[in-house]
Design a protein around this motif. Structure first.
Motif, PDB file in Angstrom:
ATOM      1  N   TYR A  61      44.845 107.494  54.411  1.00  0.00           N
ATOM      2  CA  TYR A  61      44.473 108.317  55.560  1.00  0.00           C
ATOM      3  C   TYR A  61      42.962 108.282  55.705  1.00  0.00           C
ATOM      4  CZ  TYR A  61      44.324 112.025  58.958  1.00  0.00           C
ATOM      5  OH  TYR A  61      44.124 112.721  60.115  1.00  0.00           O
ATOM      6  N   ALA A  62      42.504 107.899  56.902  1.00  0.00           N
ATOM      7  CA  ALA A  62      41.068 107.873  57.209  1.00  0.00           C
ATOM      8  C   ALA A  62      40.262 107.128  56.147  1.00  0.00           C
ATOM      9  CB  ALA A  62      40.536 109.289  57.388  1.00  0.00           C
TER      10      ALA A  62
ATOM     11  N   ASP B  45      37.608 100.698  43.646  1.00  0.00           N
ATOM     12  CA  ASP B  45      36.613 101.446  44.406  1.00  0.00           C
ATOM     13  C   ASP B  45      36.087 100.642  45.594  1.00  0.00           C
ATOM     14  OD1 ASP B  45      35.160 103.730  44.911  1.00  0.00           O
ATOM     15  OD2 ASP B  45      33.403 103.020  43.796  1.00  0.00           O
ATOM     16  N   LEU B  46      37.006 100.068  46.349  1.00  0.00           N
ATOM     17  CA  LEU B  46      36.618  99.253  47.510  1.00  0.00           C
ATOM     18  C   LEU B  46      36.092 100.152  48.627  1.00  0.00           C
ATOM     19  CD1 LEU B  46      36.689  96.433  48.939  1.00  0.00           C
ATOM     20  CD2 LEU B  46      38.909  97.131  49.839  1.00  0.00           C
ATOM     21  N   ARG B  47      34.937  99.776  49.148  1.00  0.00           N
ATOM     22  CA  ARG B  47      34.381 100.480  50.311  1.00  0.00           C
ATOM     23  C   ARG B  47      33.984  99.460  51.355  1.00  0.00           C
ATOM     24  NH1 ARG B  47      32.893 105.789  48.403  1.00  0.00           N
ATOM     25  NH2 ARG B  47      33.494 105.741  46.220  1.00  0.00           N
ATOM     26  N   VAL B  48      34.413  99.675  52.583  1.00  0.00           N
ATOM     27  CA  VAL B  48      34.025  98.797  53.688  1.00  0.00           C
ATOM     28  C   VAL B  48      33.420  99.654  54.777  1.00  0.00           C
ATOM     29  CG1 VAL B  48      34.778  97.059  55.347  1.00  0.00           C
ATOM     30  CG2 VAL B  48      35.963  97.266  53.158  1.00  0.00           C
TER      31      VAL B  48
ATOM     32  N   LEU C 281      36.271 107.762  62.373  1.00  0.00           N
ATOM     33  CA  LEU C 281      35.774 107.326  61.068  1.00  0.00           C
ATOM     34  C   LEU C 281      34.259 107.411  60.992  1.00  0.00           C
ATOM     35  CD1 LEU C 281      38.186 104.320  60.527  1.00  0.00           C
ATOM     36  CD2 LEU C 281      38.258 106.543  59.417  1.00  0.00           C
ATOM     37  N   ILE C 282      33.621 107.722  62.117  1.00  0.00           N
ATOM     38  CA  ILE C 282      32.168 107.902  62.100  1.00  0.00           C
ATOM     39  C   ILE C 282      31.843 109.345  61.728  1.00  0.00           C
ATOM     40  CG2 ILE C 282      30.063 107.809  63.483  1.00  0.00           C
ATOM     41  CD1 ILE C 282      31.377 105.609  65.122  1.00  0.00           C
TER      42      ILE C 282
ATOM     43  N   ALA D 235      26.858 100.642  66.962  1.00  0.00           N
ATOM     44  CA  ALA D 235      25.839 101.326  67.759  1.00  0.00           C
ATOM     45  C   ALA D 235      26.016 102.838  67.683  1.00  0.00           C
ATOM     46  CB  ALA D 235      25.916 100.852  69.206  1.00  0.00           C
ATOM     47  N   ASP D 236      27.268 103.299  67.482  1.00  0.00           N
ATOM     48  CA  ASP D 236      27.521 104.742  67.473  1.00  0.00           C
ATOM     49  C   ASP D 236      27.319 105.366  66.097  1.00  0.00           C
ATOM     50  OD1 ASP D 236      28.278 104.633  70.143  1.00  0.00           O
ATOM     51  OD2 ASP D 236      30.293 103.975  69.585  1.00  0.00           O
ATOM     52  N   GLY D 237      27.156 104.541  65.086  1.00  0.00           N
ATOM     53  CA  GLY D 237      26.990 105.090  63.742  1.00  0.00           C
ATOM     54  C   GLY D 237      27.742 104.236  62.739  1.00  0.00           C
ATOM     55  N   VAL D 238      27.754 104.702  61.507  1.00  0.00           N
ATOM     56  CA  VAL D 238      28.400 103.945  60.452  1.00  0.00           C
ATOM     57  C   VAL D 238      29.879 104.318  60.404  1.00  0.00           C
ATOM     58  CG1 VAL D 238      28.467 103.518  57.978  1.00  0.00           C
ATOM     59  CG2 VAL D 238      26.282 103.848  59.124  1.00  0.00           C
ATOM     60  N   VAL D 239      30.739 103.302  60.486  1.00  0.00           N
ATOM     61  CA  VAL D 239      32.173 103.528  60.383  1.00  0.00           C
ATOM     62  C   VAL D 239      32.573 103.291  58.930  1.00  0.00           C
ATOM     63  CG1 VAL D 239      34.448 102.745  61.106  1.00  0.00           C
ATOM     64  CG2 VAL D 239      32.578 102.780  62.748  1.00  0.00           C
ATOM     65  N   ARG D 240      33.054 104.339  58.269  1.00  0.00           N
ATOM     66  CA  ARG D 240      33.541 104.163  56.899  1.00  0.00           C
ATOM     67  C   ARG D 240      35.029 103.858  56.963  1.00  0.00           C
ATOM     68  NH1 ARG D 240      29.284 105.963  53.912  1.00  0.00           N
ATOM     69  NH2 ARG D 240      27.942 107.341  55.113  1.00  0.00           N
TER      70      ARG D 240
END
Lengths: 375, 328
Positions: free
Chosen positions: A265-266, A44-47, A315-316, A52-57
């Motif tokens: 993917y994404a 369950d790795l999440r990075v 990704l944002i 500045a534009d938002g959270v990139v998942r």
């Protein structure tokens, strides 16, 4: 929180120097031994990156395991999260600009959240990395040999300059660089592309790592050299009993060397299984798309390559539901609303994240894959 | 490496030759007549003409130039009006101060060297240090403070900074004596205390440029693949930053530093004037004002020598830092 899930194969620091003995070098077909316990386990790795534009998942709930002696291929387009995943395994994300959660267990030790200094000692010793472009990945101002010797000496502080040099020359020789003693004193710009990647591999292997992460190791190389480098990696894997994570967008490479495949993917895993399952019995429309956009030597030479329409999503602002739905011609209402979970297809170890009903998927898969043959 | 050095020195010599010819033509061929300026008011034309003859100003330009260059290499006889025998390196006779130009230079060059060399060491350490630290701490208050400092340094003028320093440290706190030059070997403490404000002022202004340059360079280098490789090898942070990143980031700094130091050695007029020190810069300006051609010529030539030497040095340093340069 950080109690190891899987029993390590030995005490963490017992680090077999060279598991391969000289007489089992190169059997007719290399048959690497495979451990029962995975050496690398990612849960369950999440990075996330705060920009500045938002959270990139960049990576969103990825899990996989790799055993010693096995090769896992991670496939996907640029921005699918494959490199971010591999850098997370080495703890190379800047904690000030990223958030890493989940569990990464290497040889029984959980790494996520460990202080930099603890992870640092694992880097290059237990887990080594090979990068895409060896010209930019090697320091232009230091000799190739010195850079390899440096990698050895960090983890062998008691080794003298001379011992490190001998070791580096041996490694250059082992990866097939002629006149290694002379080559030791040359700079990266004096090496050809293939030789540079061999030197990079020598650097990765200098501490006998149990796990090698190769991030697009052949992308920057000529096609003829690509095959040599892949052969070299396979040989070394058989000899040193290494686990390999091979990151690539090249399904030809995947077919050639991997045992298991993860399609990303994404930032999410959309399909996972053995190489045969994913390449020959692919269940996800994205995987079909990847397979149809690769030319094949065995198929009809006049068959059109079918690119996947559209571009990978931001990704944002991920599309709701299945992130692939805007590019998927099979997407239904459910795909637009609900994120599909990774579920077994029925075949052993084969997982797919798609809302298509299994029987329809199998029917479509037969059609999608009959038009195209494997790379 | 030896071939590289010979080639660079050869082209440096050519450059200096060109500078000497050009400056000779410009100053000696200009319509301004130095003799009129030297002569008291009641000079008659015959006397002026005699002085011109004695100074060799009536000779063809080529032989004047040849005589001047010969004087630099072997020394020459200037005639009784100009102190007779002038030993190599003979730079001529000053019309104004009535002494050999080489004596003037020998007096003022150590002043400029004493100002510039320690200041350069200071501004390099300060500038590169600030730049590297703010690159590594990007976005923190430390980074912002360093940027503010360098913005101030880049926008303030030396005579202002110098005046403030003098006002605070000399005239208010009285921690330091009024700036003056004492030869280093005579009394190192007085040498340093007399010059330290000039060093600080120069270092403050120059380090601003270096802080920005090295911050930008360092940030760029930190995103290079080879820095990631160094980290992936398990190297410690100081090794990654010092041995791998800084080494690659420093090359443009070396170039700019060479040009700045070379230029400053030719004279730092504003610094010298602000702190009342008599170095190359003020000597050159005074010579221009007085129309003292031999002194002008000498200061121009010496400044050119410093710039050219600095360039050769930069090339050598470059070759030492970047192995890819060596083959060419």
């Amino acid at each position: 929180m950080d109690s190891p899930q899987a029993a390590p194969p030995g005490p963490p620091d017992a680090h077999p120097d060279a598991p391969g003995t000289p007489d089992d070098r190169r059997p007719a077909v290399p048959q690497p031994r495979v451990d029962d316990e995975p050496y690398l386990r990612v849960d369950d790795l999440r990075v996330r990156f705060d920009t500045a534009d938002g959270v990139v998942r960049a990576v969103d709930g990825v899990s996989f395991t790799v055993r010693r002696g096995r090769t896992l291929g991670i496939v996907g387009e640029s921005g699918s999260g494959k490199s971010v995943t591999s850098l997370a395994v080495l703890g190379l994300h800047d904690p000030r600009r990223s958030t890493v959660t989940g569990r990464i267990t290497v040889g029984g030790r959980q790494l996520v959240g460990l202080p930099e200094d603890r992870i640092r000692r694992l880097r290059g010793r237990d887990v080594a990395m090979i990068f895409q472009d060896p010209l930019s990945a090697l320091h232009p101002y230091y000799t190739v040999g010195r850079q390899i010797a440096e990698a050895y000496r960090v983890h062998h502080p008691r080794a003298g300059r001379r011992a490190a040099r001998t070791r580096a020359v041996d490694m250059l020789d082992r990866v097939g660089i002629p006149q290694p003693a002379r080559r030791y004193d040359q700079y990266p710009h004096e090496f050809s592309g293939g030789m540079r990647q061999r030197a990079m591999i020598a650097m990765a292997l200098v501490n006998d790592p149990a796990l090698i992460i190769a991030d697009e190791p052949t992308t920057a190389l000529d096609v003829t050299v690509q095959a040599q480098i892949l052969d070299l990696l396979a040989d070394l894997q058989a000899e040193f009993h290494t686990a390999i994570v091979l990151i690539t967008h090249d399904l030809g490479v995947v077919a050639q060397v991997t045992d298991d495949v993860l399609v990303m993917y994404a930032g999410r895993v959309v399909e996972q299984g053995s190489a045969t399952q994913v390449l020959r019995r692919a269940q996800h429309p994205y995987t079909w798309g990847l397979l149809s956009s690769v030319p094949s030597l065995h198929g009809d030479p006049d068959a059109d390559l079918v690119p996947i329409p559209g571009n990978p999503p931001s990704l944002i602002h991920l599309p709701p539901g299945c992130a692939f739905h805007p590019r998927c011609r099979y997407a239904g209402d459910r795909s637009r609303a609900e994120v599909p979970r990774l579920v077994p297809t029925g075949a052993d170890g084969h997982l797919v994240a798609c809302h298509l009903p299994p029987d329809e998927r199998t029917r479509l898969a037969a059609g999608a894959l009959s038009e195209r043959r494997l790379p | 490496m030896a071939r590289f050095l010979v080639k660079r020195l050869f082209s440096a010599t050519l450059t200096l030759f060109a500078v000497s010819v050009l400056s000779f033509l410009m100053f000696f061929a200009l319509p301004r007549d130095p003799v009129t300026g030297m002569c008291p008011k009641n000079c008659n034309p015959e006397r002026l003409e005699r002085v011109r003859q004695e100074l060799g100003l009536r000779d063809p330009l080529i032989s004047q130039y040849a005589g001047y260059m010969k004087g630099i290499v072997t020394g020459r006889d200037l005639g009784s009006a100009q102190g007779g025998r002038c030993d190599a390196p003979c730079l001529g006779w000053s019309y104004v101060s009535n002494e050999a130009v080489s004596d003037t230079i020998a007096r003022v060059l150590p002043v400029t060297l004493s100002i510039v060399v320690p200041a350069a060491v200071l501004w390099l350490l300060l500038g590169v240090g600030l730049g590297v630290v703010s690159a590594l701490r990007r976005g923190t208050w430390l980074d912002r403070a360093a940027i503010g400092f360098s913005l101030a340094g880049a926008s303030l003028q030396l005579y202002f900074v110098g005046a403030v320093l003098l006002l605070v440290f000399v005239y208010t706190l009285r921690w330091l004596p009024v700036p003056s030059y004492t030869p280093l070997l005579d009394d190192p403490v007085r040498w340093a205390s007399g010059l330290v404000l000039a060093w600080l002022a120069l270092a403050f202004l120059f380090s601003a440029i270096y802080a920005r340059l090295s911050r930008a360079q360092m940030l760029e280098t930190l995103s290079e693949d080879f820095v990631r490789t160094a980290r992936a090898k398990g190297l410690s942070q100081p090794t990654v930053y010092g041995r791998h990143a800084l080494r690659a980031a420093i090359t443009p700094v070396v170039t700019i530093a060479g040009l700045d130091v070379g230029g400053a050695l030719g004279g730092t007029v504003i610094t010298e004037t602000t702190f009342g020190l008599n170095g190359m810069g003020r000597t050159a300006v005074d010579a221009v004002r007085a129309g003292d051609l031999p002194t002008i010529m000498a200061t121009v030539l010496i400044a050119a020598v410093f710039v050219v030497l600095a360039n050769v040095l930069v090339d050598l340093l470059y070759a030492a830092i970047d192995p890819r340069v060596r083959l060419r």
